[in-house]
Every structure is written in structure tokens, then in C-alpha cells.
Design a protein around this motif. Structure first.
Motif, PDB file in Angstrom:
ATOM      1  N   SER A   1       0.853  -1.182   0.000  1.00 37.65           N
ATOM      2  CA  SER A   1       0.000   0.000   0.000  1.00 37.65           C
ATOM      3  C   SER A   1       0.890   1.234   0.000  1.00 37.65           C
ATOM      4  N   PHE A   2       0.876   1.963  -1.093  1.00 39.11           N
ATOM      5  CA  PHE A   2       1.741   3.125  -1.233  1.00 39.11           C
ATOM      6  C   PHE A   2       0.959   4.174  -2.006  1.00 39.11           C
ATOM      7  N   GLY A   3       0.204   4.988  -1.276  1.00 40.13           N
ATOM      8  CA  GLY A   3      -0.666   5.959  -1.920  1.00 40.13           C
ATOM      9  C   GLY A   3       0.029   7.261  -2.257  1.00 40.13           C
ATOM     10  N   PRO A   4      -0.755   8.211  -2.775  1.00 48.22           N
ATOM     11  CA  PRO A   4      -0.196   9.501  -3.194  1.00 48.22           C
ATOM     12  C   PRO A   4       0.451  10.289  -2.045  1.00 48.22           C
ATOM     13  N   ASP A   5      -0.112  10.209  -0.836  1.00 49.36           N
ATOM     14  CA  ASP A   5       0.479  10.927   0.302  1.00 49.36           C
ATOM     15  C   ASP A   5       1.866  10.389   0.617  1.00 49.36           C
ATOM     16  N   ALA A   6       2.005   9.060   0.623  1.00 44.30           N
ATOM     17  CA  ALA A   6       3.319   8.456   0.887  1.00 44.30           C
ATOM     18  C   ALA A   6       4.299   8.827  -0.214  1.00 44.30           C
ATOM     19  N   ALA A   7       3.826   8.840  -1.441  1.00 45.29           N
ATOM     20  CA  ALA A   7       4.698   9.216  -2.554  1.00 45.29           C
ATOM     21  C   ALA A   7       5.177  10.655  -2.400  1.00 45.29           C
ATOM     22  N   GLU A   8       4.297  11.541  -1.952  1.00 45.59           N
ATOM     23  CA  GLU A   8       4.704  12.931  -1.753  1.00 45.59           C
ATOM     24  C   GLU A   8       5.679  13.051  -0.593  1.00 45.59           C
ATOM     25  N   ARG A   9       5.499  12.252   0.453  1.00 42.47           N
ATOM     26  CA  ARG A   9       6.446  12.264   1.573  1.00 42.47           C
ATOM     27  C   ARG A   9       7.831  11.802   1.129  1.00 42.47           C
ATOM     28  N   VAL A  10       7.872  10.747   0.318  1.00 43.24           N
ATOM     29  CA  VAL A  10       9.152  10.258  -0.210  1.00 43.24           C
ATOM     30  C   VAL A  10       9.805  11.354  -1.048  1.00 43.24           C
ATOM     31  N   SER A  11       9.024  11.947  -1.925  1.00 40.03           N
ATOM     32  CA  SER A  11       9.541  13.006  -2.789  1.00 40.03           C
ATOM     33  C   SER A  11      10.069  14.174  -1.960  1.00 40.03           C
ATOM     34  N   ALA A  12       9.283  14.608  -0.971  1.00 37.34           N
ATOM     35  CA  ALA A  12       9.695  15.732  -0.129  1.00 37.34           C
ATOM     36  C   ALA A  12      10.942  15.396   0.676  1.00 37.34           C
ATOM     37  N   GLY A  13      11.022  14.170   1.198  1.00 38.79           N
ATOM     38  CA  GLY A  13      12.202  13.762   1.951  1.00 38.79           C
ATOM     39  C   GLY A  13      13.450  13.751   1.088  1.00 38.79           C
TER      40      GLY A  13
END
Length: 172
Positions: free
Chosen positions: A17-29
Motif C-alpha cells: 500500500s503506497f498511496g499519493p500521500d506516501a509518494a509525496e512524503r518520499v519526494s519531499a524527503g
């Protein structure tokens, strides 16, 4: 890989489970780690207090710009309320700022124990880049990429970030 219902599964058949919020967190990190690394370069003659303020302030400005860009790019989850969108992106983009703490803290601690500023800065940059590569490869893994692709993401992330750090270093 995709399961029978189209959901992502890992190599062992477990649902990912890897939704858009997690993807944005990865990108931001990732983005925050790269900003921290490139900001630390060239701060040899800066006082410790100024170094801390400069790195954190730089990341805060990029963070605000990032949130602004995502906010004007469209409402989150179909919401039309601008403040809902702003709050959402403030929350999911927070890793952009929080990733600066470890590299900066390391530089400060190394300075306190007598390590030279140049060496402490290099250690901070390396720490930020290691974080960047770990987050990028973890993100690729949780996206369901094959192991070879995950390794390539790590290598490319390291090469691109090293090129940016070296470009910034050449300016100083």
C-alpha cells in the motif's frame, strides 16, 4: 507486480500500500535531503549558529515553495477548499524540513567535539546523501519495482545528487 485485483504486490506476493500521500512524503524527503546537502557545501567560514539558521531557512523556503506549487497545481482529493489543500500539503511535505535536522545536528556535534569544519560539513553532506539514497530506494521498492530497478534508482540517485553537490562545490 500487480495482484489479481490490480493492487501492487511485492516479490513474496504481499500487497503493498503506497498511496499519493506516501509518494509525496518520499519526494519531499528526497528533495529536502538534497537541499540540505547542497546548502551545507561551502559554509566552511560560517559560524555554527548561522550555518544552522541558513540550512533550516533554505529548506523552509523550498518547503513553502513546494507547498505553494502543489497547492496551486490543483485541489487535494477533489476538495475545492484552498485551506484544506494547503493543510494537506503542509502535512505530507513536512519531511522536506525534518530531514535537515540529522545532517545539521551531526555538523554541530562534530564541531563541538573538535572535528574541523570542513570534515564536519563533509560528514553532514554524506549523511544527507545516504538518507536521500535510502529513501529513494525504499520508495522504489514500495512502489513494487523489481530489485534491479531499485538498485538502479539508488545508483542514479547517488550519481545525480553527487553531481549537484560537486557543481555547488565548484562554485565555492
Amino acid at each position: 507486480m500487480s495482484g489479481d485485483d490490480g493492487a501492487q504486490v511485492d516479490g513474496r506476493g504481499r500487497r503493498i500500500s503506497f498511496g499519493p500521500d506516501a509518494a509525496e512524503r518520499v519526494s519531499a524527503g528526497c528533495y529536502g535531503a538534497l537541499i540540505a546537502a547542497t546548502t551545507l557545501i561551502g559554509l566552511t567560514d560560517t559560524s555554527t549558529g548561522s550555518l544552522v539558521v541558513l540550512v533550516l531557512l533554505t529548506n523552509l523556503v523550498y518547503y513553502a515553495t513546494h507547498v505553494f506549487a502543489y497547492t496551486v497545481g490543483g485541489p487535494a482529493d477533489g476538495e475545492s477548499n484552498g485551506w484544506v489543500t494547503v493543510r494537506h500539503h503542509l502535512a505530507v511535505s513536512a519531511p522536506m524540513v525534518s530531514v535537515t535536522f540529522v545532517p545539521v545536528l551531526l555538523v554541530v556535534i562534530l564541531g563541538l567535539v573538535g572535528v574541523g569544519r570542513d570534515d564536519a560539513l563533509i560528514a553532514g553532506v554524506i549523511t544527507a546523501l545516504v538518507y536521500l539514497v535510502l529513501v529513494a530506494t525504499a520508495g522504489a521498492y514500495f512502489r513494487g519495482l523489481r530489485p534491479v530497478a531499485v538498485v538502479l534508482v539508488g545508483v542514479l540517485t547517488l550519481l545525480i545528487s553527487a553531481a549537484l553537490v560537486l557543481a555547488k562545490l565548484s562554485l565555492h
